[in-house]
Design an enzyme around this catalytic site. Structure first.
Site, PDB file in Angstrom:
ATOM      1  N   SER A  37       0.843  -1.197   0.000  1.00 57.57           N
ATOM      2  CA  SER A  37       0.000   0.000   0.000  1.00 57.57           C
ATOM      3  C   SER A  37       0.878   1.247   0.000  1.00 57.57           C
ATOM      4  O   SER A  37       1.596   1.517   0.967  1.00 57.57           O
ATOM      5  CB  SER A  37      -0.888  -0.002   1.249  1.00 57.57           C
ATOM      6  N   HIS A  42      -1.291  -1.369  -4.285  1.00 62.99           N
ATOM      7  CA  HIS A  42      -2.564  -1.006  -3.648  1.00 62.99           C
ATOM      8  C   HIS A  42      -2.590   0.500  -3.434  1.00 62.99           C
ATOM      9  O   HIS A  42      -1.695   1.065  -2.811  1.00 62.99           O
ATOM     10  CB  HIS A  42      -2.645  -1.755  -2.311  1.00 62.99           C
ATOM     11  N   ASP A  45      -4.725   3.646  -1.962  1.00 65.86           N
ATOM     12  CA  ASP A  45      -5.815   4.032  -1.060  1.00 65.86           C
ATOM     13  C   ASP A  45      -6.292   5.433  -1.413  1.00 65.86           C
ATOM     14  O   ASP A  45      -5.602   6.415  -1.151  1.00 65.86           O
ATOM     15  CB  ASP A  45      -5.324   3.998   0.393  1.00 65.86           C
ATOM     16  N   MET A  91      -8.762   8.333  -0.624  1.00 67.92           N
ATOM     17  CA  MET A  91      -9.593   8.805   0.500  1.00 67.92           C
ATOM     18  C   MET A  91     -10.075  10.218   0.207  1.00 67.92           C
ATOM     19  O   MET A  91      -9.297  11.051  -0.274  1.00 67.92           O
ATOM     20  CB  MET A  91      -8.771   8.822   1.796  1.00 67.92           C
ATOM     21  N   HIS A 124      -8.368   1.105  -3.752  1.00 65.41           N
ATOM     22  CA  HIS A 124      -9.253   0.894  -2.606  1.00 65.41           C
ATOM     23  C   HIS A 124      -9.903   2.241  -2.315  1.00 65.41           C
ATOM     24  O   HIS A 124      -9.244   3.153  -1.826  1.00 65.41           O
ATOM     25  CB  HIS A 124      -8.394   0.394  -1.433  1.00 65.41           C
ATOM     26  N   MET A 184     -11.936   4.676  -0.392  1.00 68.84           N
ATOM     27  CA  MET A 184     -12.553   5.068   0.882  1.00 68.84           C
ATOM     28  C   MET A 184     -13.178   6.435   0.648  1.00 68.84           C
ATOM     29  O   MET A 184     -12.689   7.471   1.119  1.00 68.84           O
ATOM     30  CB  MET A 184     -11.490   5.085   1.981  1.00 68.84           C
ATOM     31  N   MET A 207     -11.368  -5.663   5.947  1.00 69.84           N
ATOM     32  CA  MET A 207     -10.527  -4.693   6.657  1.00 69.84           C
ATOM     33  C   MET A 207     -10.173  -5.273   8.027  1.00 69.84           C
ATOM     34  O   MET A 207     -11.057  -5.630   8.814  1.00 69.84           O
ATOM     35  CB  MET A 207     -11.253  -3.361   6.826  1.00 69.84           C
ATOM     36  N   ASP A 229      -6.573  -6.274   4.690  1.00 74.57           N
ATOM     37  CA  ASP A 229      -5.925  -4.960   4.621  1.00 74.57           C
ATOM     38  C   ASP A 229      -5.896  -4.355   6.016  1.00 74.57           C
ATOM     39  O   ASP A 229      -6.940  -4.055   6.589  1.00 74.57           O
ATOM     40  CB  ASP A 229      -6.717  -4.070   3.652  1.00 74.57           C
TER      41      ASP A 229
HETATM   42  C1  DX5 Z   1      -6.012   1.770   5.682  1.00 74.74           C
HETATM   43  C2  DX5 Z   1      -5.586   1.406   4.294  1.00 74.74           C
HETATM   44  C3  DX5 Z   1      -4.455   0.478   4.225  1.00 74.74           C
HETATM   45  C4  DX5 Z   1      -3.191   0.948   4.891  1.00 74.74           C
HETATM   46  C5  DX5 Z   1      -2.562  -0.282   5.440  1.00 74.74           C
HETATM   47  O1  DX5 Z   1      -7.163   2.496   5.617  1.00 74.74           O
HETATM   48  O2  DX5 Z   1      -6.662   0.807   3.613  1.00 74.74           O
HETATM   49  O3  DX5 Z   1      -4.222  -0.012   2.909  1.00 74.74           O
HETATM   50  O4  DX5 Z   1      -2.282   1.623   4.067  1.00 74.74           O
HETATM   51  O5  DX5 Z   1      -1.495   0.070   6.244  1.00 74.74           O
HETATM   52  P1  DX5 Z   1      -0.888  -0.951   7.318  1.00 74.74           P
HETATM   53  O6  DX5 Z   1      -0.435  -2.163   6.568  1.00 74.74           O
HETATM   54  O7  DX5 Z   1       0.214  -0.172   7.929  1.00 74.74           O
HETATM   55  O8  DX5 Z   1      -1.985  -1.265   8.298  1.00 74.74           O
HETATM   56 ZN    ZN Z   2      -6.260  -0.070   1.658  1.00 67.81          ZN
END
Ligand code: DX5
Ligand code: ZN
Length: 225
Positions: free
Chosen positions: A13, A38, A40, A42, A71, A73, A146, A181
């Site tokens: 990620s 990956h 993220d 947001m 991903h 969010m 999650m 994740d």
């Molecule tokens: C959290 C993200 C993850 C995050 C994971 O909301 O979806 O992908 O980057 O980070 P670690 O592996 O440090 O929990």
């Molecule tokens: Zn993620």
């Protein structure tokens, strides 16, 4: 996600990478044996932070041959699908909770992802049960469980989510890929794989040490198989 359901997929990620070294981070995961990247996304609404959007995703896409999995969010995932498709993203994961119980809207969104040529997945926050996706059998390429509350990297793995991983794997079988994740390192990866996960998203365990340590961290996740 991958076509080969039997194989474990390691997807670092980038959210956990040092932002001002994002290019180095992309190179390190590409050369270091990752299977996917990956991303993220947001929006500051579905979760508090704002991470990155179309410009960064396009730049990452141009810098690696690895498949990109986004991903989302965000509160309105469907509105982001055009630019994700244009950026060449392989897979999109939307949060069930963004639909606030609107099952029709959820199914339509999943179908829209596939219609745009991407692999479709849904993510479940820790408090959301598998019943929330019961109507999606046959519609999904992957489910992301999650194992932390979404919104930040570096949180501890929620072991109580392992039963959800097993439940998803049992209910959906080999038709889909089950991912985890949050808080994934070599040790928690082993537990998740034992529970039926096949897709490992890892942020801080890949990037925490240094960019130079990325290859070793990916190897450690892979040898947890
Ligand atoms: C959290 C993200 C993850 C995050 C994971 O909301 O979806 O992908 O980057 O980070 P670690 O592996 O440090 O929990
Ligand atoms: Zn993620």
């Amino acid at each position: 996600m991958t076509e080969d359901v039997g194989r474990v997929v390691v997807a670092p990620s980038l959210y956990a990478a040092p932002l001002l070294r994002i290019g180095d981070a992309v190179r390190a995961v590409t050369d270091g044996g990752a299977d996917a990247v990956h991303l993220d996304v947001m929006d500051g609404h579905f979760v508090g932070p704002i991470s990155f959007g179309n410009l960064i995703v396009q730049a990452v896409s141009a810098a690696t041959h690895l498949p990109l999995d986004a991903h989302l969010m965000v509160s309105n995932p469907v509105s982001h699908l055009p630019w994700l498709a244009d950026a060449g993203v392989r897979g999109v994961t939307i949060h069930v909770e963004a639909f606030e119980g609107d099952q029709i809207g959820l199914i339509e969104a999943v179908r829209e992802i596939r219609k745009r040529g991407m692999r479709a997945g849904v993510a479940l926050k820790p408090a959301t049960g598998v019943h929330a996706i019961a109507g999606l059998v046959g519609e999904l390429d992957h489910v992301l469980v999650m194992t932390v509350e979404p919104g930040s990297s570096g949180q501890p793995f929620m072991r109580a989510m392992l039963s959800k991983v097993s439940e998803v794997a049992d209910r959906f079988g080999h038709d889909i890929e089950v991912g985890v994740d949050g808080g994934i390192n070599a040790s928690t990866a082993r537990e998740a794989l034992d529970a039926g996960a096949r897709y490992l998203v890892a942020g801080s365990s890949v990037f925490a040490a240094s960019i130079e340590g990325v290859r070793g961290a990916i190897d450690a996740l892979r040898t947890s198989e």
